[in-house]
Design an enzyme around this catalytic site. Sequence first.
Site, PDB file in Angstrom:
ATOM      1  N   ARG A  83       0.858  -1.183   0.000  1.00 57.77           N
ATOM      2  CA  ARG A  83       0.000   0.000   0.000  1.00 57.77           C
ATOM      3  C   ARG A  83       0.892   1.230   0.000  1.00 57.77           C
ATOM      4  NH1 ARG A  83      -2.144   3.094   4.693  1.00 57.77           N
ATOM      5  NH2 ARG A  83      -3.895   4.309   3.932  1.00 57.77           N
ATOM      6  N   HIS A 127      -2.461  11.006   0.930  1.00 54.81           N
ATOM      7  CA  HIS A 127      -1.954  10.772   2.292  1.00 54.81           C
ATOM      8  C   HIS A 127      -1.281  12.077   2.738  1.00 54.81           C
ATOM      9  CE1 HIS A 127      -0.586   7.383   5.189  1.00 54.81           C
ATOM     10  NE2 HIS A 127      -0.267   8.531   5.769  1.00 54.81           N
ATOM     11  N   ASN A 301      -7.409   1.970  10.113  1.00 53.25           N
ATOM     12  CA  ASN A 301      -6.064   2.165  10.671  1.00 53.25           C
ATOM     13  C   ASN A 301      -6.202   2.204  12.182  1.00 53.25           C
ATOM     14  OD1 ASN A 301      -5.431   2.550   7.991  1.00 53.25           O
ATOM     15  ND2 ASN A 301      -4.762   4.677   8.212  1.00 53.25           N
ATOM     16  N   TYR A 303      -4.064   1.985  16.006  1.00 56.02           N
ATOM     17  CA  TYR A 303      -2.829   1.942  16.797  1.00 56.02           C
ATOM     18  C   TYR A 303      -3.105   1.737  18.279  1.00 56.02           C
ATOM     19  CZ  TYR A 303      -0.438   3.340  12.585  1.00 56.02           C
ATOM     20  OH  TYR A 303       0.055   3.348  11.301  1.00 56.02           O
ATOM     21  N   GLU A 377      -3.573   0.001   8.275  1.00 54.58           N
ATOM     22  CA  GLU A 377      -2.382   0.361   9.059  1.00 54.58           C
ATOM     23  C   GLU A 377      -2.499  -0.201  10.458  1.00 54.58           C
ATOM     24  OE1 GLU A 377      -1.196   4.495   9.270  1.00 54.58           O
ATOM     25  OE2 GLU A 377      -1.635   4.785   7.141  1.00 54.58           O
TER      26      GLU A 377
HETATM   27  C1  GBH Z   1      -0.927   7.135  10.851  1.00 60.29           C
HETATM   28  O1  GBH Z   1      -1.464   8.156  11.562  1.00 60.29           O
HETATM   29  C2  GBH Z   1      -0.517   7.686   9.530  1.00 60.29           C
HETATM   30  O2  GBH Z   1      -1.427   7.308   8.508  1.00 60.29           O
HETATM   31  C3  GBH Z   1       0.887   7.357   9.148  1.00 60.29           C
HETATM   32  O3  GBH Z   1       1.289   8.167   8.089  1.00 60.29           O
HETATM   33  C4  GBH Z   1       1.764   7.503  10.363  1.00 60.29           C
HETATM   34  O4  GBH Z   1       3.116   7.406  10.057  1.00 60.29           O
HETATM   35  C5  GBH Z   1       1.366   6.455  11.337  1.00 60.29           C
HETATM   36  O5  GBH Z   1       0.005   6.504  11.628  1.00 60.29           O
HETATM   37  C6  GBH Z   1       2.136   6.481  12.644  1.00 60.29           C
HETATM   38  O6  GBH Z   1       1.903   7.672  13.318  1.00 60.29           O
HETATM   39  O7  GBH Z   1      -5.539  12.374  19.970  1.00 60.29           O
HETATM   40  O8  GBH Z   1      -4.697  14.423  19.024  1.00 60.29           O
HETATM   41  O9  GBH Z   1      -3.397  13.262  20.676  1.00 60.29           O
HETATM   42  C7  GBH Z   1      -1.853   7.884  12.879  1.00 60.29           C
HETATM   43  C8  GBH Z   1      -2.175   9.209  13.471  1.00 60.29           C
HETATM   44  C9  GBH Z   1      -2.076   8.742  15.810  1.00 60.29           C
HETATM   45  C10 GBH Z   1      -3.319  10.553  14.845  1.00 60.29           C
HETATM   46  C11 GBH Z   1      -2.661   9.058  17.153  1.00 60.29           C
HETATM   47  C12 GBH Z   1      -3.874  10.841  16.132  1.00 60.29           C
HETATM   48  C13 GBH Z   1      -3.535  10.865  18.472  1.00 60.29           C
HETATM   49  C14 GBH Z   1      -3.585  12.337  18.324  1.00 60.29           C
HETATM   50  N1  GBH Z   1      -2.864   9.198  14.713  1.00 60.29           N
HETATM   51  N2  GBH Z   1      -3.003  10.408  17.201  1.00 60.29           N
HETATM   52  S1  GBH Z   1      -4.386  13.160  19.581  1.00 60.29           S
END
Ligand code: GBH
Length: 474
Positions: A83, A127, A301, A303, A377
């Site tokens: 991707r 992106h 996505n 995390y 992701e």
């Molecule tokens: C992804 O974003 C992206 O698509 C990618 O490009 C990036 O490298 C990857 O993850 C790793 O970061 O609640 O305001 O404190 C994930 C982005 C992560 C955005 C957690 C919001 C919490 C922000 N998200 N984050 S906040």
Amino acid sequence: SARPHTGNGLVFPPGFLWGAATAAYQVEGAVAEDGRTPSIWDTFSHTPGKVRNGDTGDTAVDHYHRMPEDVALMAGLGLGAYRFSVSWPRVQPTGRGPAVQKGLDFYRRLTDELLDKGIQPVVTLYHWDLPQHLEDAGGWPERATAQRFAEYAGIMADALGDRVKLWTTLNEPWCSAFLGYGSGVHAPGRTEPAATLRAAHHLNLAHGLGVQALRAALPSSARTSVSLNLHHVRPLTDDPQDLDAARRIDAIANRVFTGPMLRGAYPEDLQADTAHVDDWSFVRDGDLAQIHQPLDALGVNYYSPTLVSASGSGTDAGADGHGASDHSPWTGADNVAFHRTPGGTTAMGWTIDPGGLEELLLRVHADFPGLTLYITENGAAFDDYVNPEGEVRDPERIEYLRGHLAAAHRAIGAGVDLRGYFQWSLLDNFEWAYGYGKRFGAVYVDYATQTRIPKASAHWYSRVARSGIVPLEG
Ligand code: GBH
């Protein structure tokens, strides 16, 4: 030091896609070559104080020049899918008008190289790297940007439609709208609450017009999708005020996109929550029908989960939900406190919680029965280093992947139509506002020499991708 295979593992369905993901600005470099103009991320990263250590994507991991070697690396790891995203200003330097052939050629060569090695290309059109020209004209808060995106989508469909079967319009429009125009921790770094809502709507419109442009140019067998960073929101307690805080965050994080895209309407509670910020007159008659297009798949996505309470009621204010900004990205939800969820964390400080992924997939399945899903992701940053033997040992990443894949497997067992998993990321790369300090790659990159070293977890994931089985240990 591969351990013998125990035969004791989680078997995934035949045809399940095992992939890895990247994004153009995070890996390509070559920012001033072959007619490419700056994107909002070039401008932002070159603005002092915006990115840690003053890092920029000028060189990144030089993927623009090392693409054949990187595809060979993927083939060596046995990946079934890749991707990647297209850099809009590489293809359309002013964000409008005819395409630059050299820009298109790069993506044609990339897809040819992938297909030649039996790796399925999965294209994301956007992106986060808006052509700076379009930000100068107002950016996503301006309605015209959605029309520009649809024209760009048509160009890419014409260029790659004979090669690419799975298309994604936008990656994480939440970040574009609320981190880009609200908290300002992402490009273009604006902190204007009303602009976040306008941006979100025009991203929704861009998605809908983009899907229509893709369908008009693609063969009927091609499939369209969008990737959302759906927040798995949990209330701190079952106190009605905390439940209401969770509802508000769910609205401004998730339903602001799934409502129009998948149901054809904005949630009424979201419009009520944000009425003091903007009157929503930017939504014109007919827009929702344009946005609500049939979708072949949804990319999720994931995390980490999000734990909230009504502000004041919490005991642990470990995470403010704002990142490195005094400005909130949570438009209309000012009375919400964010909390660190219990458990171990990654180098980002994000809690490792595979159960959150399972719950999120089950919720999407319940809300949208029958919808095909991909995990577009999932992955983790850890403090990786090359040991004296020249290896990168990352057992914590193996456990992260195993835990989340086990969660995905349970979701499939419960009836979720999940068709693939993409590790974020193929390579260590430019981690947005964190620069090169955070390493998410399956493959370690020595930035001084651009040497690639597959981490131990990449060898582990390679065995998973080749066998379709996630071992319970080893
Ligand atoms: C992804 O974003 C992206 O698509 C990618 O490009 C990036 O490298 C990857 O993850 C790793 O970061 O609640 O305001 O404190 C994930 C982005 C992560 C955005 C957690 C919001 C919490 C922000 N998200 N984050 S906040």
